[in-house]
Design an enzyme around this catalytic site. Structure first.
Site, mmCIF file in Angstrom:
data_model
loop_
_atom_site.group_PDB
_atom_site.id
_atom_site.type_symbol
_atom_site.label_atom_id
_atom_site.label_comp_id
_atom_site.label_asym_id
_atom_site.label_seq_id
_atom_site.Cartn_x
_atom_site.Cartn_y
_atom_site.Cartn_z
ATOM 1 N N ASP A 321 0.860 -1.187 0.000
ATOM 2 C CA ASP A 321 0.000 0.000 0.000
ATOM 3 C C ASP A 321 0.896 1.237 0.000
ATOM 4 O OD1 ASP A 321 -2.227 1.638 0.126
ATOM 5 O OD2 ASP A 321 -2.649 1.262 2.251
ATOM 6 N N PHE A 496 -5.029 4.543 0.482
ATOM 7 C CA PHE A 496 -6.093 3.655 0.007
ATOM 8 C C PHE A 496 -5.733 2.937 -1.296
ATOM 9 C CE2 PHE A 496 -8.607 7.474 1.729
ATOM 10 C CZ PHE A 496 -8.418 7.096 3.045
ATOM 11 N N HIS A 497 -4.513 2.379 -1.378
ATOM 12 C CA HIS A 497 -4.085 1.685 -2.586
ATOM 13 C C HIS A 497 -3.619 0.255 -2.311
ATOM 14 C CE1 HIS A 497 -2.908 5.860 -4.472
ATOM 15 N NE2 HIS A 497 -4.219 5.669 -4.417
ATOM 16 N N PRO A 498 -4.387 -0.577 -1.601
ATOM 17 C CA PRO A 498 -3.910 -1.939 -1.336
ATOM 18 C C PRO A 498 -3.880 -2.785 -2.608
ATOM 19 C CG PRO A 498 -6.182 -1.710 -0.612
ATOM 20 C CD PRO A 498 -5.718 -0.338 -1.008
#
Length: 561
Positions: A321, A496-498
């Site tokens: 992330d 918020f980039h998993p």
């Protein structure tokens, strides 16, 4: 309903799922089912760009997950928004259109031993659904026909933002004075530079995957869309040769708008012989569902009493992330959103600007100005991304400060820290255990310190001097590296980039969950087409790379049946 049979079942009506439903149902002889646990995207705040503030943390649109406490963040746990609505995260995200860097995809090609993942091979699949405001050129597409007479472009609208801010223009000028070039387009293979982000909007309204891909085809009689239906497990069978095959799924209807069930009764939905099931539930939801279905690390599943169908140690591993460090600077002599929105007359002016012209702060993406640069001049490519905002607050969802300020959030694009997604229990309704492992490597900690020093150098440039910037977070008097790292743990948060929890890889990679055609190893008929398959995180926001993955998956799946 339990007797219905489909040729393609898609789990997750989010960013990838909407595109998959569009493409796979284009063959009218194939019956397609799209299953979404959330509801329809008819909540008004989804469509007003600033409405993400009312969608994140809202059980109507968000799964409301949280991380476990993170040692690298001084024991803090973070809110971890994931879309629970048609359109998925494209209904609640920051709307930033970003592909990443060419080297990201060249790296995927090496890790998967498949040249079809190189940048040059992926670019046409970005363009296949792109509707870019500039029109068609070598890097972009718009609906119509290319010079060769072939239909080009598609449904994913990309526009310029409908605003500008004096303080952001000054930051961009300061970045250039610090040696960072200006950029008008971050999406041509190298995103180095500073400029305003392009956004997925149409005329000042959010343009999500539902509008782009699903709504235009919902009339097709071979496509069914079920909302309010949570999948609890995948169904599998053993074929005559002993191989495992996915045969369907079990789901629990939860929503009042799902009319294809007997209320409260679990359903089993079957695949046709040779059919395909595609997981598009995202980097958290997909590994969670696989583990609930007995597909994952055997020891973990056995500890929870879940029968092991396939020992896949990579399921839920390799979580990556982007962690952003939110530096805040107070300013004077310039208006920011903090004071503009502080009074009711100011709020009314903002609302009127949006209602009359679809412009101004209500049309804002969460971040407006972008900057890609290097944490060290020795690096051959940018490894930092800034999201710069004309506002400040203590934490996402908290009130704006009452004084003028801007926020310069900076994230390491290529973190070496890795985390996991594991089941909390064998109950589908229980939130998974999310452990991102932020700042767990020496390299990530070193880049965090370098990013803070670079931010200070940019802000010290003459272009910002007239506004007298004062570092409020982490604090201008803090120079000691150990103290800076501790304060970084206090102010850093997810962007918020998993990705990466069911990653793609070579046949000899025991941790690879899918092959280069996105087929799950050891389970016939099962595919994954979402951000969980990324071997490494892209150098930027992840929504549009996920659409490219779904576009390619749909092509391969449709061609194999």
């Amino acid at each position: 309903m339990s007797e219905q049979v489909f040729d393609h079942i898609i789990v997750g009506g989010g960013t990838a799922g909407c595109l998959l439903a569009n493409r796979l149902s284009a063959r009218r002889d194939r019956r397609v089912l799209l299953v979404e646990a959330g509801g329809n995207d008819d909540y008004p705040w989804i469509h007003i760009p600033v409405g993400y503030l009312w969608c994140i943390g809202n059980p109507r649109t968000d799964w409301l997950w949280r991380t476990e406490t993170e040692p690298g963040l001084n024991g803090r746990a973070l809110r971890y928004p994931r879309g629970k609505v048609l359109g998925g995260c494209s209904s609640i995200n920051g709307m930033i259109y970003m592909r990443g860097q060419a080297r990201d995809y060249d790296g995927w090609a090496r890790l998967s031993d498949d040249p079809d993942w190189r940048w040059e091979a992926c670019l046409p699949w970005f363009k296949a659904h792109e509707d870019h405001w500039r029109g068609a050129d070598a890097a972009h597409a718009a609906p119509g026909f290319d010079p060769g007479g072939r239909r080009a472009g598609g449904e994913w609208r990309v526009e310029r933002q409908r605003l500008s801010w004096e303080i952001l223009d000054a930051f961009a000028a300061a970045a250039q004075q610090a040696g960072i070039p200006a950029s008008e387009d971050f999406n041509r293979g190298s995103n180095e530079g500073v400029g305003y982000f392009e956004v997925n909007q149409r005329g000042g309204l959010r343009w999500n995957a539902t509008k782009a891909f699903l709504r235009p085809v919902q009339h097709r009689d071979n496509l069914q869309v079920w909302t309010g239906a949570q999948v609890t497990r995948l169904l599998t069978t053993r074929e005559a040769d002993g191989a495992l095959r996915v045969s369907g799924l079990a789901l629990r209807p939860e929503g009042h708008d799902h009319d294809a069930h007997t209320a409260g009764q679990p359903l089993q939905v079957q695949l046709s012989p040779g059919g395909s099931l595609v997981l598009a539930a995202g980097a958290i939801g997909t590994p969670q569902l696989m583990q609930l279905s007995g597909l994952g690390p055997a020891a973990d599943l056995q500890a929870l009493g879940i029968p092991v169908q396939a020992d896949l140690p990579g399921v839920g591993a390799h979580l990556q992330d982007h962690l952003q460090i939110r530096t805040v600077f107070g300013v004077s002599g310039v208006r920011t959103l903090n004071t503009m929105a502080a009074s009711w007359p100011g709020k009314l002016r903002i609302a009127a600007d949006y209602l009359l012209r679809r412009r101004g702060p209500m049309s804002m993406a969460p971040s407006q100005l972008g900057c890609f640069t290097r944490s060290s001049p020795e690096l051959p490519w940018p490894d930092l991304e800034y999201h710069v905002q004309p506002l400040s607050l203590d934490a996402f969802g908290e009130p704006l400060h009452r004084h003028d300020a801007f926020t310069a959030s900076v994230c390491h694009l290529n973190p070496t820290s890795r985390g996991t997604v594991r089941l909390r229990s064998p109950r589908p309704e229980d939130a998974p255990l999310i452990r991102p492992g932020y700042l767990s490597t020496d390299e990530d900690r070193a880049v965090a310190l370098a990013a803070l020093r670079l931010t200070r150098r940019i802000v010290a440039q003459p272009a910002l001097a007239r506004y007298q910037p004062q570092e409020l977070r982490p604090g201008a008097t803090i120079e000691d590296e150990a103290e800076l790292l501790r304060l970084t743990g206090d102010i850093a948060t997810t962007i918020f980039h998993p990705v990466g929890t069911c990653r793609m890889g070579r046949a000899d990679d025991p941790a690879a969950v899918v092959d280069s055609r996105l087929r799950v190893r050891g389970v016939r008929g099962l595919h994954i087409a979402d951000a969980s398959v990324m071997p490494t995180i892209t150098s930027g926001n992840t929504c549009s790379p996920t659409l490219m993955i779904a576009e390619r998956a749909a092509h391969w799946i449709a061609g194999s049946t």
